[in-house]
Design a protein around this motif. Structure first.
Motif, PDB file in Angstrom:
ATOM      1  N   ALA A 125       0.820  -1.218   0.000  1.00 45.64           N
ATOM      2  CA  ALA A 125       0.000   0.000   0.000  1.00 45.64           C
ATOM      3  C   ALA A 125       0.853   1.267   0.000  1.00 45.64           C
ATOM      4  CB  ALA A 125      -0.921  -0.004   1.215  1.00 45.64           C
ATOM      5  N   GLU A 126       0.165   2.383  -0.206  1.00 40.92           N
ATOM      6  CA  GLU A 126       0.814   3.687  -0.149  1.00 40.92           C
ATOM      7  C   GLU A 126       0.301   4.390   1.105  1.00 40.92           C
ATOM      8  OE1 GLU A 126       0.812   7.108  -3.384  1.00 40.92           O
ATOM      9  OE2 GLU A 126       1.304   5.122  -4.192  1.00 40.92           O
ATOM     10  N   LEU A 127       1.225   4.661   2.026  1.00 40.88           N
ATOM     11  CA  LEU A 127       0.824   5.236   3.318  1.00 40.88           C
ATOM     12  C   LEU A 127       1.264   6.688   3.437  1.00 40.88           C
ATOM     13  CD1 LEU A 127       0.300   2.268   4.011  1.00 40.88           C
ATOM     14  CD2 LEU A 127       1.457   2.631   6.183  1.00 40.88           C
ATOM     15  N   VAL A 128       0.403   7.486   4.027  1.00 40.76           N
ATOM     16  CA  VAL A 128       0.769   8.867   4.340  1.00 40.76           C
ATOM     17  C   VAL A 128       0.419   9.120   5.800  1.00 40.76           C
ATOM     18  CG1 VAL A 128       0.322  11.307   3.885  1.00 40.76           C
ATOM     19  CG2 VAL A 128       0.457   9.690   1.974  1.00 40.76           C
ATOM     20  N   THR A 129       1.389   9.622   6.546  1.00 40.31           N
ATOM     21  CA  THR A 129       1.134  10.067   7.915  1.00 40.31           C
ATOM     22  C   THR A 129       1.271  11.585   7.936  1.00 40.31           C
ATOM     23  OG1 THR A 129       3.442  10.000   8.615  1.00 40.31           O
ATOM     24  CG2 THR A 129       2.178   7.939   8.807  1.00 40.31           C
ATOM     25  N   VAL A 130       0.963  12.179   9.069  1.00 41.65           N
ATOM     26  CA  VAL A 130       1.022  13.644   9.136  1.00 41.65           C
ATOM     27  C   VAL A 130       2.437  14.139   8.821  1.00 41.65           C
ATOM     28  CG1 VAL A 130       1.549  13.867  11.619  1.00 41.65           C
ATOM     29  CG2 VAL A 130       0.175  15.629  10.462  1.00 41.65           C
ATOM     30  N   GLU A 131       3.448  13.314   9.131  1.00 44.02           N
ATOM     31  CA  GLU A 131       4.831  13.720   8.871  1.00 44.02           C
ATOM     32  C   GLU A 131       5.106  13.870   7.375  1.00 44.02           C
ATOM     33  OE1 GLU A 131       3.922  11.223  10.898  1.00 44.02           O
ATOM     34  OE2 GLU A 131       4.955  11.424  12.826  1.00 44.02           O
ATOM     35  N   GLY A 132       4.251  13.240   6.552  1.00 44.10           N
ATOM     36  CA  GLY A 132       4.473  13.291   5.111  1.00 44.10           C
ATOM     37  C   GLY A 132       3.786  14.471   4.437  1.00 44.10           C
ATOM     38  N   LEU A 133       3.094  15.288   5.189  1.00 45.16           N
ATOM     39  CA  LEU A 133       2.330  16.374   4.557  1.00 45.16           C
ATOM     40  C   LEU A 133       3.170  17.589   4.162  1.00 45.16           C
ATOM     41  CD1 LEU A 133      -1.137  16.433   6.399  1.00 45.16           C
ATOM     42  CD2 LEU A 133      -0.466  15.263   4.298  1.00 45.16           C
ATOM     43  N   PRO A 134       4.117  18.048   4.986  1.00 45.90           N
ATOM     44  CA  PRO A 134       4.885  19.235   4.575  1.00 45.90           C
ATOM     45  C   PRO A 134       5.720  18.934   3.330  1.00 45.90           C
ATOM     46  CG  PRO A 134       5.192  18.777   6.915  1.00 45.90           C
ATOM     47  CD  PRO A 134       4.532  17.569   6.314  1.00 45.90           C
ATOM     48  N   LYS A 135       5.861  19.936   2.480  1.00 41.22           N
ATOM     49  CA  LYS A 135       6.705  19.784   1.293  1.00 41.22           C
ATOM     50  C   LYS A 135       7.825  20.812   1.368  1.00 41.22           C
ATOM     51  CE  LYS A 135       4.353  16.499  -0.766  1.00 41.22           C
ATOM     52  NZ  LYS A 135       4.512  15.405   0.186  1.00 41.22           N
ATOM     53  N   ASP A 136       9.068  20.344   1.277  1.00 41.89           N
ATOM     54  CA  ASP A 136      10.241  21.225   1.325  1.00 41.89           C
ATOM     55  C   ASP A 136      10.194  22.158   2.533  1.00 41.89           C
ATOM     56  OD1 ASP A 136      11.065  20.082  -1.123  1.00 41.89           O
ATOM     57  OD2 ASP A 136       9.764  21.474  -2.217  1.00 41.89           O
ATOM     58  N   GLY A 137       9.801  21.593   3.659  1.00 41.20           N
ATOM     59  CA  GLY A 137       9.808  22.382   4.893  1.00 41.20           C
ATOM     60  C   GLY A 137       8.629  23.338   5.035  1.00 41.20           C
ATOM     61  N   VAL A 138       7.717  23.322   4.067  1.00 42.57           N
ATOM     62  CA  VAL A 138       6.543  24.205   4.151  1.00 42.57           C
ATOM     63  C   VAL A 138       5.333  23.368   4.558  1.00 42.57           C
ATOM     64  CG1 VAL A 138       5.024  25.773   2.866  1.00 42.57           C
ATOM     65  CG2 VAL A 138       7.487  25.675   2.358  1.00 42.57           C
ATOM     66  N   LEU A 139       4.632  23.818   5.575  1.00 39.46           N
ATOM     67  CA  LEU A 139       3.473  23.068   6.057  1.00 39.46           C
ATOM     68  C   LEU A 139       2.423  22.941   4.956  1.00 39.46           C
ATOM     69  CD1 LEU A 139       2.845  24.501   9.661  1.00 39.46           C
ATOM     70  CD2 LEU A 139       3.947  22.340   9.028  1.00 39.46           C
ATOM     71  N   HIS A 140       1.694  21.820   4.994  1.00 34.02           N
ATOM     72  CA  HIS A 140       0.536  21.636   4.110  1.00 34.02           C
ATOM     73  C   HIS A 140      -0.497  22.713   4.446  1.00 34.02           C
ATOM     74  CE1 HIS A 140      -3.173  19.709   2.646  1.00 34.02           C
ATOM     75  NE2 HIS A 140      -2.399  19.024   1.835  1.00 34.02           N
ATOM     76  N   PRO A 141      -1.244  23.190   3.466  1.00 30.08           N
ATOM     77  CA  PRO A 141      -2.228  24.255   3.733  1.00 30.08           C
ATOM     78  C   PRO A 141      -3.203  23.921   4.872  1.00 30.08           C
ATOM     79  CG  PRO A 141      -2.035  23.892   1.375  1.00 30.08           C
ATOM     80  CD  PRO A 141      -1.165  22.862   2.027  1.00 30.08           C
ATOM     81  N   VAL A 142      -3.558  22.634   5.010  1.00 30.77           N
ATOM     82  CA  VAL A 142      -4.451  22.265   6.116  1.00 30.77           C
ATOM     83  C   VAL A 142      -3.735  22.466   7.453  1.00 30.77           C
ATOM     84  CG1 VAL A 142      -5.744  20.390   7.223  1.00 30.77           C
ATOM     85  CG2 VAL A 142      -5.812  20.637   4.735  1.00 30.77           C
ATOM     86  N   GLN A 143      -2.462  22.059   7.513  1.00 27.85           N
ATOM     87  CA  GLN A 143      -1.685  22.268   8.743  1.00 27.85           C
ATOM     88  C   GLN A 143      -1.575  23.759   9.055  1.00 27.85           C
ATOM     89  OE1 GLN A 143       1.795  19.968   7.249  1.00 27.85           O
ATOM     90  NE2 GLN A 143       1.651  18.822   9.166  1.00 27.85           N
TER      91      GLN A 143
END
Lengths: 159, 291
Positions: free
Chosen positions: A74-92
């Protein structure tokens, strides 16, 4: 008894990984022990509170009721996987902007459920937000701010 | 949890070959949400779990069957049912109930087959499927058979599916045009909790009178069941508040309520009375558009 342990392979936050697990272990146990990812954490242990939320193939599951063995392939995503290049995900970022937490224990689950909510309902009503997140408990009762954060995120996120 | 053997067969034939008619420690596992709770509480300590996730494709989805009804694969998740346009159009009472069945994460993983095989009296869909006249296909090495949903539930967490049988699909027949349906779920604690009382109603009117009626109760009783007395109290009468109240009284008196943290027996009896009456009244506003 056969099959005491096995090796599973899956994608974790975009990275191909393997883990040696016991068949009776839950997903949240393996994420914590093998990968030191503590964002998904067991709280109620019954699938009611949402603190152990993990996205499996894009779908939110309760990691405390999910056999780790079922994550194989499977493909798993946890909260740690949401930021991209040190920038928080818009939801975060929306949760930060609205101060939508006190202790923060429930926040990873709230954020991941909000991500799925916005994929299902890009412009959710307050009723839809409260209904969708009814399986996520915040013991600090930051619910008004959480609803505000989800609304802010909906304005920012374009999926 | 203790160690056990986890097998992941690729076909239905392989899966049923791995079940064991003589060993209660061998069970099929689909989404596992309910079974995992029992395992964590050590109410169930498996010897072998037969995972159905690799069989998935053969057992998933909602399709129209030859009789004009719907056939649902046992591995179809509750979320897939909730979002199914076919279910929404033909069986709106089911779609509505799915919105408040547990929470999103559980619905994403739990399957219809597991929901029925578990035999938990608090599940929401069994009373609804009782009123819709569903049947369940069970497969084993010995062959296959159809089990009428009315014969499926035989006791507290007990179903008529044998240890070496697997539920593969669920048939729901085409419903008569204009049939009135409703499911009243009363959760005494939080909104997404197990119900304290569930009441499903189904009736068809012919002119001014109720011609046919089905009433099923769950959660308050040791297993989901039809209430024949309440049904008889409806048939032949006009669908009025008086008729509904009389049938609700019969329903409340007919059951043997099971007390738990969601209510005493006396409380549940009253809640069955209230929610049967409300469900019957609500149902009157449904079913105007013929399918």
């Amino acid at each position: 008894m056969t099959d005491a342990t096995r090796t599973i392979r899956f994608t974790l936050n975009g990275r191909a990984v393997t883990a040696r697990i016991a068949v009776y272990e839950t997903l949240v146990e393996v994420l914590q022990r093998e990968f030191a990812l503590l964002g998904a954490r067991e709280s109620c242990a019954q699938g009611l509170c949402g603190c152990c939320t993990v996205l499996v193939d894009g779908t939110a599951v309760s990691g405390c009721l999910y056999l780790a063995a079922f994550a194989d392939g499977a493909e798993l995503v946890t909260v740690e996987g949401l930021p991209k290049d040190g920038v928080l995900h818009p939801v975060q970022q929306a949760f930060v902007d609205k101060g939508a937490f006190q202790c923060g224990f429930c926040t990873p689950g709230m954020v991941l459920m909000t991500k799925e909510l916005l994929e299902q309902h890009p412009h959710p009503t307050e009723d839809q937000i409260r209904h969708y997140l009814s399986g996520n408990l915040c013991r600090c009762a930051s619910y008004p701010e959480i609803v505000q954060a989800v609304k802010l995120a909906a304005d920012k996120v374009h999926i | 949890m203790k160690n056990f053997e986890l097998v992941e067969p690729a076909t239905i034939d392989e899966a049923v070959a791995l079940l064991d008619p003589d060993d209660a420690g061998v069970r099929a596992i689909a989404g596992g949400t309910a079974l995992m709770l029992m395992m964590k509480a050590r109410l169930f300590e498996p010897v072998r779990l037969v995972s159905l996730r690799r069989v998935n494709g053969a057992l998933r989805g909602v399709r129209e069957n030859a009789g004009g009804g719907l056939t649902v694969g046992a591995m179809t998740t509750l979320t897939e049912l909730e979002r199914s346009p076919k279910i929404a159009a033909a069986l709106p009472v089911m779609s509505r109930a799915l919105h408040t069945l547990s929470n999103v994460r559980i619905r994403n993983v739990a399957t219809l087959g597991g929901h029925l095989a578990h035999g938990d009296p608090h599940m929401d869909l069994p009373p609804i499927l009782l009123t819709l006249g569903a049947r369940v296909r069970a497969v084993s090495r010995r062959g296959e058979r159809w089990i009428d949903i009315a014969d499926l539930f035989v006791g507290y967490y007990q179903v008529a599916v044998a240890r070496d049988e697997l539920i593969t699909e669920i048939d729901v027949p085409a419903q008569p045009a204009g049939v009135h349906t409703w499911y009243a779920k009363f959760a005494a604690l939080s909104a997404d909790d197990w119900p304290s009382v569930g009441v499903a109603v189904w009736y068809r009117t012919d002119g001014e009178r109720i011609a046919e009626a089905r009433v099923a109760v769950s959660a308050a009783t040791e297993m989901p069941l039809r209430l024949a007395g309440a049904e008889r109290a409806l048939v032949g009468n006009a669908p009025t508040p008086q008729t509904f109240a009389a049938a609700a009284d019969v329903a409340a008196e007919a059951i043997e309520p099971v007390a738990d943290i969601r209510g005493t027996a006396a409380y549940k009896r009253e809640m069955v009375r209230v929610h049967t009456r409300r469900a019957l009244a609500q149902a009157l506003h449904t079913g105007r558009a013929a399918r």
